[in-house]
Design an enzyme around this catalytic site. Sequence first.
Site, PDB file in Angstrom:
ATOM      1  N   SER A  26       4.293  46.251  10.616  1.00  0.00           N
ATOM      2  CA  SER A  26       2.922  45.966  11.338  1.00  0.00           C
ATOM      3  C   SER A  26       2.067  46.345  10.583  1.00  0.00           C
ATOM      4  O   SER A  26       2.182  46.635   9.687  1.00  0.00           O
ATOM      5  CB  SER A  26       3.157  46.062  12.685  1.00  0.00           C
ATOM      6  OG  SER A  26       4.809  46.019  12.827  1.00  0.00           O
TER       7      SER A  26
ATOM      8  N   GLU B 296       1.116  -1.571   0.093  1.00  0.00           N
ATOM      9  CA  GLU B 296       0.566  -0.303  -0.205  1.00  0.00           C
ATOM     10  C   GLU B 296       0.317   1.308   0.158  1.00  0.00           C
ATOM     11  O   GLU B 296       0.883   2.098  -0.999  1.00  0.00           O
ATOM     12  CB  GLU B 296      -0.347  -0.115   1.472  1.00  0.00           C
ATOM     13  CG  GLU B 296      -1.925  -1.112   1.009  1.00  0.00           C
ATOM     14  CD  GLU B 296      -3.383  -0.872   2.426  1.00  0.00           C
ATOM     15  OE1 GLU B 296      -4.176  -1.099   3.001  1.00  0.00           O
ATOM     16  OE2 GLU B 296      -2.009  -1.677   3.119  1.00  0.00           O
ATOM     17  N   TYR B 297       1.938   1.052   0.844  1.00  0.00           N
ATOM     18  CA  TYR B 297       2.985   2.468   1.027  1.00  0.00           C
ATOM     19  C   TYR B 297       3.752   2.557  -0.183  1.00  0.00           C
ATOM     20  O   TYR B 297       3.609   4.064  -1.287  1.00  0.00           O
ATOM     21  CB  TYR B 297       3.770   2.029   2.087  1.00  0.00           C
ATOM     22  CG  TYR B 297       5.114   2.950   2.404  1.00  0.00           C
ATOM     23  CD1 TYR B 297       4.758   3.722   3.086  1.00  0.00           C
ATOM     24  CD2 TYR B 297       5.784   3.623   1.291  1.00  0.00           C
ATOM     25  CE1 TYR B 297       4.877   4.995   4.159  1.00  0.00           C
ATOM     26  CE2 TYR B 297       7.340   4.831   1.812  1.00  0.00           C
ATOM     27  CZ  TYR B 297       6.147   5.858   2.834  1.00  0.00           C
ATOM     28  OH  TYR B 297       7.115   6.444   2.906  1.00  0.00           O
ATOM     29  N   ASP B 298       3.975   1.094  -1.186  1.00  0.00           N
ATOM     30  CA  ASP B 298       4.672   1.773  -2.359  1.00  0.00           C
ATOM     31  C   ASP B 298       4.090   2.333  -3.789  1.00  0.00           C
ATOM     32  O   ASP B 298       4.292   3.022  -3.975  1.00  0.00           O
ATOM     33  CB  ASP B 298       5.281   0.618  -2.720  1.00  0.00           C
ATOM     34  CG  ASP B 298       6.764   0.347  -2.049  1.00  0.00           C
ATOM     35  OD1 ASP B 298       7.249   1.220  -0.754  1.00  0.00           O
ATOM     36  OD2 ASP B 298       6.465  -0.959  -1.382  1.00  0.00           O
TER      37      ASP B 298
ATOM     38  N   CYS C 282       6.063  18.606  55.949  1.00  0.00           N
ATOM     39  CA  CYS C 282       6.372  18.556  57.222  1.00  0.00           C
ATOM     40  C   CYS C 282       6.313  18.803  58.585  1.00  0.00           C
ATOM     41  O   CYS C 282       5.960  17.993  59.745  1.00  0.00           O
ATOM     42  CB  CYS C 282       7.756  18.487  57.112  1.00  0.00           C
ATOM     43  SG  CYS C 282       8.947  20.252  57.503  1.00  0.00           S
TER      44      CYS C 282
ATOM     45  N   CYS D  60       9.036  27.285  54.241  1.00  0.00           N
ATOM     46  CA  CYS D  60       9.415  25.689  55.159  1.00  0.00           C
ATOM     47  C   CYS D  60      10.835  25.989  56.045  1.00  0.00           C
ATOM     48  O   CYS D  60      11.999  25.921  55.121  1.00  0.00           O
ATOM     49  CB  CYS D  60       8.981  24.477  54.708  1.00  0.00           C
ATOM     50  SG  CYS D  60       9.538  23.514  55.853  1.00  0.00           S
TER      51      CYS D  60
ATOM     52  N   ARG E  54      11.479  37.996   9.592  1.00  0.00           N
ATOM     53  CA  ARG E  54      10.921  39.610  10.020  1.00  0.00           C
ATOM     54  C   ARG E  54      12.437  40.547  10.570  1.00  0.00           C
ATOM     55  O   ARG E  54      12.723  41.218   9.565  1.00  0.00           O
ATOM     56  CB  ARG E  54       9.976  39.222  10.278  1.00  0.00           C
ATOM     57  CG  ARG E  54       9.455  41.108  10.675  1.00  0.00           C
ATOM     58  CD  ARG E  54       8.043  40.624  11.286  1.00  0.00           C
ATOM     59  NE  ARG E  54       7.451  42.142  11.129  1.00  0.00           N
ATOM     60  CZ  ARG E  54       8.340  43.398  11.921  1.00  0.00           C
ATOM     61  NH1 ARG E  54       9.046  43.543  12.919  1.00  0.00           N
ATOM     62  NH2 ARG E  54       7.920  44.351  11.717  1.00  0.00           N
TER      63      ARG E  54
ATOM     64  N   LYS F 162      -5.035  36.498  12.254  1.00  0.00           N
ATOM     65  CA  LYS F 162      -3.851  37.024  12.692  1.00  0.00           C
ATOM     66  C   LYS F 162      -3.041  35.961  13.472  1.00  0.00           C
ATOM     67  O   LYS F 162      -3.016  35.658  14.247  1.00  0.00           O
ATOM     68  CB  LYS F 162      -4.076  38.797  12.746  1.00  0.00           C
ATOM     69  CG  LYS F 162      -2.785  38.765  13.461  1.00  0.00           C
ATOM     70  CD  LYS F 162      -2.925  40.318  14.368  1.00  0.00           C
ATOM     71  CE  LYS F 162      -1.626  41.198  14.527  1.00  0.00           C
ATOM     72  NZ  LYS F 162      -0.669  40.174  15.421  1.00  0.00           N
TER      73      LYS F 162
ATOM     74  N   GLU G  69       3.064  33.128   7.812  1.00  0.00           N
ATOM     75  CA  GLU G  69       3.449  32.928   9.260  1.00  0.00           C
ATOM     76  C   GLU G  69       3.937  31.052   9.303  1.00  0.00           C
ATOM     77  O   GLU G  69       3.329  30.520   9.041  1.00  0.00           O
ATOM     78  CB  GLU G  69       2.236  33.322  10.345  1.00  0.00           C
ATOM     79  CG  GLU G  69       2.691  33.527  11.437  1.00  0.00           C
ATOM     80  CD  GLU G  69       3.105  35.122  11.776  1.00  0.00           C
ATOM     81  OE1 GLU G  69       3.129  35.760  10.879  1.00  0.00           O
ATOM     82  OE2 GLU G  69       3.214  35.339  13.060  1.00  0.00           O
TER      83      GLU G  69
HETATM   84 ZN    ZN Z   1       8.751  21.466  55.598  1.00  0.00          ZN
END
Ligand code: ZN
Length: 639
Positions: free
Chosen positions: A79, A33-35, A376, A393, A124, A103, A158
């Site tokens: 611009s 199929e690929y071929d 903790c 902490c 740009r 845009k 773009e």
């Molecule tokens: Zn701690």
Amino acid sequence: MDKIKRVKELNELLHKASYVYYGLDKPIMSDKEYDDLYDELVNLEKETECVLAGSPTQKVQGYILDGFKKVEHSKPMLSADKTKEVSEVEKFIDNRDFYCSYKLDGLTLVVKYKDGKFVQGITRGNGTIGEDVTEQCRFIKNLPMKISNKHDIELRGECVISWDEFHRINATLDEPYSNPRNLAAGTLRNLDLNVIRDRNLSFVVFELVSPTFTHKWDGLKAIEDMGFECVGRAKGTVENCVEGMQPDWYAYPVDGLIFELNSSELSKSLGATSHHENCRIALKWEDTLYKTKLTDIEWNTSKTGLINPVAVFEPVDLDGAITTRATLHNLSYIEDLQLGIGDEIVVYRANMVIPKVHDNLTRSNTWTFPDECPVCGGLTKIVKDNDTKVVMCDNPNCKGKLLGKLSHAVSKNALNIDGMSEATIEFLIERGWLTSIKDIYKLDYYREPWKEYDGFGNKSVDRLLGNIENSRKTNLMRVLYAQSIPLIGKSASKDIANHCQNDIETFYSLMYEDYNFTAIDGFGTEMQKSLANWWNSNSEEFMDLLGEFEFKSTYEVVVDKKLEGLNFVITGSLNNFGNRTELQNLIESMGGKVSGSVSAKTSYLLNNDINSTSSKNRKAKELNIPIITEEDFIKMIGE
Ligand SMILES: [Zn+2]
């Protein structure tokens, strides 16, 4: 022009089926199929003379460039005038013939064709001078390299990355890009063309500079018929266009709409200011804001002991993603917003990606300061970091800190211990086997009892301990970065290491004499302070840790992730490296990977005998994977 459409379709189909891009173990179609599809594409390309850059019929091999050439634009790239008001757009249009287009939010490029062939691509830049990205453009999959039209053609468009690709690529990165524009820019400006090949950049035309058509709309149509992808556009009333062209209906990221006068002659006669051409105006969208209710402020302890606040709110649909959390950054941010549980807050998705809290309508200011560390239970304190207040902490033995610190220490750019997941570290901390980085190198002592625990087999424990052993061979940058010194990240660690010629003795003699590293470009006084503080309280522990490492000159190549994302297979004998492991360590230290067999995921096969008929070479050729010599490799890494 259905044939052009079929060319594009076939490109897409064959890419999907190709091992190279998707890294599939099982192909999605049979070779036959690929071929057949491939042959159909070859014939259609001949007939239409349209050949896309990524066409499977064109075997372009990736390589690395030295830098960018500066090029002057044939006419300045200005611009568009901008507004956020639809009424302003209507005033501008003033019943003249116009069309509206998205845009695009990417990187603007000029592409040129001569005699039906792509000849140049320029960014740009500053509008007058841009960078030559011709070679990079050859890897933009939807950009035609050959077209039927033999005139000189210049297009503006773009370079963008689709939302689908953005999410797919980000999922593979340690540090995801915050928006598609950054990803597109970072990809296009990558000097390693393999990176561009693997990320699906698109080029979307928005302007035909030459030749000119009486009506620009017709010009874009003609360009489309040659095989280019042109920007999504519409005609009608301004109001209809605004309503009919929503950002989330488009495959590419956009940040507004462009209203363009259709007549080329009229456009020319209107001229330009130094900033913008007078034939178009941009309508910028504002971020859409959504109201919701704050239900909680969560506090999470990080590896540095910093406790970060997260806003939790009632589910809200932010441009298509159900969202319940947003970062609150730090204490000052919460104070400014005067938050309180139950407050009505306004959230939005910045750049359509990161959820943020925009405002607090209630401002009850009843939030409470966490006086205990969530991990903790230790006491917290407020620390001023530049101009912002953060919560820390205060417990030096905080497990939250330890887990974060150790997870960081073993990460790819630090000690690079593969297989040491956060869950494993947590398990080892629970057992009491891990209390410091040094302990990682003593885990061998627990090899046998460790294997008795659920979830750890003989193999996985042995492999992990093997990886830990390998990580002893390292360099100063990695060891420094592994310390989680506040403000001393990867690049600062690298700077310090380079400054010390990667020599550990130099490093500590400099530290002992209170050397000032601000002599290094970009190394600030706050970083210096942080480094000195760390040294004052950790120098002994650090010196003790160093005994675990083997600093070797070959491992001291401090090149920042230059090979990230690349997979190497090494075969045959080597001339410049002692053995394969040595080379493998070097590749891994630069962010690359080494595997044993050639597959779709292989970026390069390293073999000094390029013409060898070994199975690896054959497989590489089959998969179109470049075969390079040691010399090529050394050139590639710039050693
Ligand atoms: Zn701690």
